[in-house]
Design a protein around this motif. Structure first.
Motif, PDB file in Angstrom:
ATOM      1  N   ARG A 100       0.822  -1.200   0.000  1.00  0.00           N
ATOM      2  CA  ARG A 100       0.000   0.000   0.000  1.00  0.00           C
ATOM      3  C   ARG A 100       0.864   1.261   0.000  1.00  0.00           C
ATOM      4  O   ARG A 100       0.444   2.322  -0.430  1.00  0.00           O
ATOM      5  CB  ARG A 100      -0.940  -0.003   1.215  1.00  0.00           C
ATOM      6  N   LEU A 101       2.075   1.123   0.517  1.00  0.00           N
ATOM      7  CA  LEU A 101       2.962   2.290   0.566  1.00  0.00           C
ATOM      8  C   LEU A 101       3.710   2.515  -0.736  1.00  0.00           C
ATOM      9  O   LEU A 101       4.338   3.543  -0.912  1.00  0.00           O
ATOM     10  CB  LEU A 101       3.976   2.127   1.704  1.00  0.00           C
ATOM     11  N   TYR A 102       3.620   1.552  -1.655  1.00  0.00           N
ATOM     12  CA  TYR A 102       4.384   1.678  -2.902  1.00  0.00           C
ATOM     13  C   TYR A 102       4.117   2.984  -3.645  1.00  0.00           C
ATOM     14  O   TYR A 102       5.059   3.626  -4.099  1.00  0.00           O
ATOM     15  CB  TYR A 102       4.119   0.474  -3.821  1.00  0.00           C
ATOM     16  N   PRO A 103       2.787   3.437  -3.788  1.00  0.00           N
ATOM     17  CA  PRO A 103       2.562   4.714  -4.479  1.00  0.00           C
ATOM     18  C   PRO A 103       3.319   5.857  -3.817  1.00  0.00           C
ATOM     19  O   PRO A 103       3.886   6.708  -4.504  1.00  0.00           O
ATOM     20  CB  PRO A 103       1.050   4.919  -4.358  1.00  0.00           C
ATOM     21  N   ALA A 104       3.349   5.862  -2.489  1.00  0.00           N
ATOM     22  CA  ALA A 104       4.068   6.912  -1.766  1.00  0.00           C
ATOM     23  C   ALA A 104       5.549   6.887  -2.137  1.00  0.00           C
ATOM     24  O   ALA A 104       6.169   7.931  -2.342  1.00  0.00           O
ATOM     25  CB  ALA A 104       3.907   6.737  -0.264  1.00  0.00           C
ATOM     26  N   ILE A 148       5.906   8.504  -5.469  1.00  0.00           N
ATOM     27  CA  ILE A 148       5.822   9.973  -5.424  1.00  0.00           C
ATOM     28  C   ILE A 148       7.113  10.555  -4.878  1.00  0.00           C
ATOM     29  O   ILE A 148       7.688  11.483  -5.451  1.00  0.00           O
ATOM     30  CB  ILE A 148       4.614  10.412  -4.563  1.00  0.00           C
ATOM     31  N   ALA A 149       7.585   9.960  -3.786  1.00  0.00           N
ATOM     32  CA  ALA A 149       8.824  10.440  -3.180  1.00  0.00           C
ATOM     33  C   ALA A 149       9.966  10.357  -4.186  1.00  0.00           C
ATOM     34  O   ALA A 149      10.757  11.288  -4.323  1.00  0.00           O
ATOM     35  CB  ALA A 149       9.155   9.613  -1.953  1.00  0.00           C
TER      36      ALA A 149
END
Lengths: 159, 186
Positions: B86-90, B93-94
């Motif tokens: 779930r953190l992959y999109p973040a 973006i980073a």
């Protein structure tokens, strides 16, 4: 690492399910001590030492239960996949010869000639000195060679 | 390495005196060379050690059983990796922000004229020139400002307007008089 520990345990216990059992117990002990593991110089050396101690404990308690189970009286072993592939006789024969050696020599042959540890590492893991390691190694290597020779003479000179 | 060398090394090996390197050499020699009959046993022994070091723990379920025993269910492990997913999109973006900043800096440094000087002497001379120019302009600006003085004189003159003001106040009184006159006439 689990394969290395298994090979050692199986060399000492000469019993695959028991060896697997010991390896599991080693990992459980490592897990329970996970906060303190950084204090050990080498996690591998520490794991090998635990494996060796657990195996020797088992062998000791087994000896106490059944006095008649001696080094010569080894149960026929189930083959590991690698062994099954190596169906050649000399592999099985040498394996059997090594498994007949005394515990300490078996350990040292496993650690040096199979796993390739340095004399100093072996001495530390077995809580002994390098000279004692060399002496045992020498005895084991000569014994294996002699036994091999005997087998060959037996096979080739006929019965 | 001839057979004699190997036999001498084997002697050392059986005394437990060979180094790890010498043992490597023995293993290598026996796995590659045509071995004379008196050494045939060693070929088999070294081949055995090689094969024995490849043996693996046979139980394919070992890892799962271990995790079960430790009370770490596969579900927990999967949850953790699910959270990561779930953190992959973040992460994406980073990463793009970092990339943009990086590209910006690359363009910034690649611009040929950035108004900076590599040689400190040239930089000093240029700075001095610019400062002198600025101070010169400043002085002419100051000269212009002297006109402001005459303006201040004019302000003084304006004081006289007060008297005018007073006059107007007096006039107001007259206009009141005027209004009352109109009322009377109506």
């Amino acid at each position: 690492m689990k394969h290395k520990l298994f090979r050692l345990a199986n060399r000492l216990l000469r019993n695959i399910p028991e060896a697997e059992d010991v390896v599991q117990e080693v990992f459980i002990r490592l897990w329970n001590r996970r906060d303190k593991l950084t204090q050990y110089k080498s996690l591998e050396a520490f794991s090998v030492t635990i494996t060796k101690n657990l195996c020797l404990d088992r062998l000791k308690s087994k000896r106490n239960k059944t006095d008649e189970l001696t080094e010569q009286n080894v149960k026929p072993e189930r083959l590991t996949p690698a062994k099954a592939m190596e169906l050649n006789d000399s592999y099985r024969m040498i394996n059997k010869l090594i498994n007949r050696l005394p515990e300490q020599q078996r350990l040292i042959i496993q650690m040096r000639d199979i796993e390739g540890y340095e004399h100093a590492e072996i001495a530390e893991m077995l809580n002994t000195n390098e000279n004692a390691v060399r002496v045992n190694l020498s005895r084991a290597r000569k014994k294996i060679r002699d036994d091999m020779q005997k087998q060959y003479n037996y096979e080739y000179t006929g019965h | 390495m001839n057979t004699q060398d190997i036999e001498r090394l084997i002697g050392k090996y059986e005394q437990g005196q060979t180094t790890a390197k010498e043992e490597e050499l023995l293993k290598y020699w026996f796995s590659n060379e045509e071995v004379p009959e008196q050494l045939a046993i060693y070929k088999e022994i070294f081949a055995f050690y090689d094969a024995a070091s490849e043996e693996e723990l046979p139980d394919p379920e070992f890892d799962r059983k271990l995790l079960d025993t430790l009370g770490i269910s596969e579900e927990n492990v999967q949850n953790k990796s699910g959270m990561l997913r779930r953190l992959y999109p973040a992460f994406g973006i980073a990463a793009s922000i970092v990339l943009l900043i990086g590209v910006y800096f690359i363009f910034q440094t690649q611009q040929p004229n950035t108004g900076t000087y590599d040689d400190p002497e040239i930089a000093y001379a240029e700075a001095k020139r610019v400062l002198l120019q600025v101070s010169g302009n400043l002085n002419t600006g100051m000269d212009e400002l002297s006109n402001v003085k005459s303006m201040s004189k004019a302000v003084d003159e304006l004081d006289n307007l007060e008297m005018l003001d007073n006059g107007i106040k007096e006039m107001k009184k007259i206009s009141i008089l005027d209004k009352s006159k109109q009322m009377i006439t109506q």
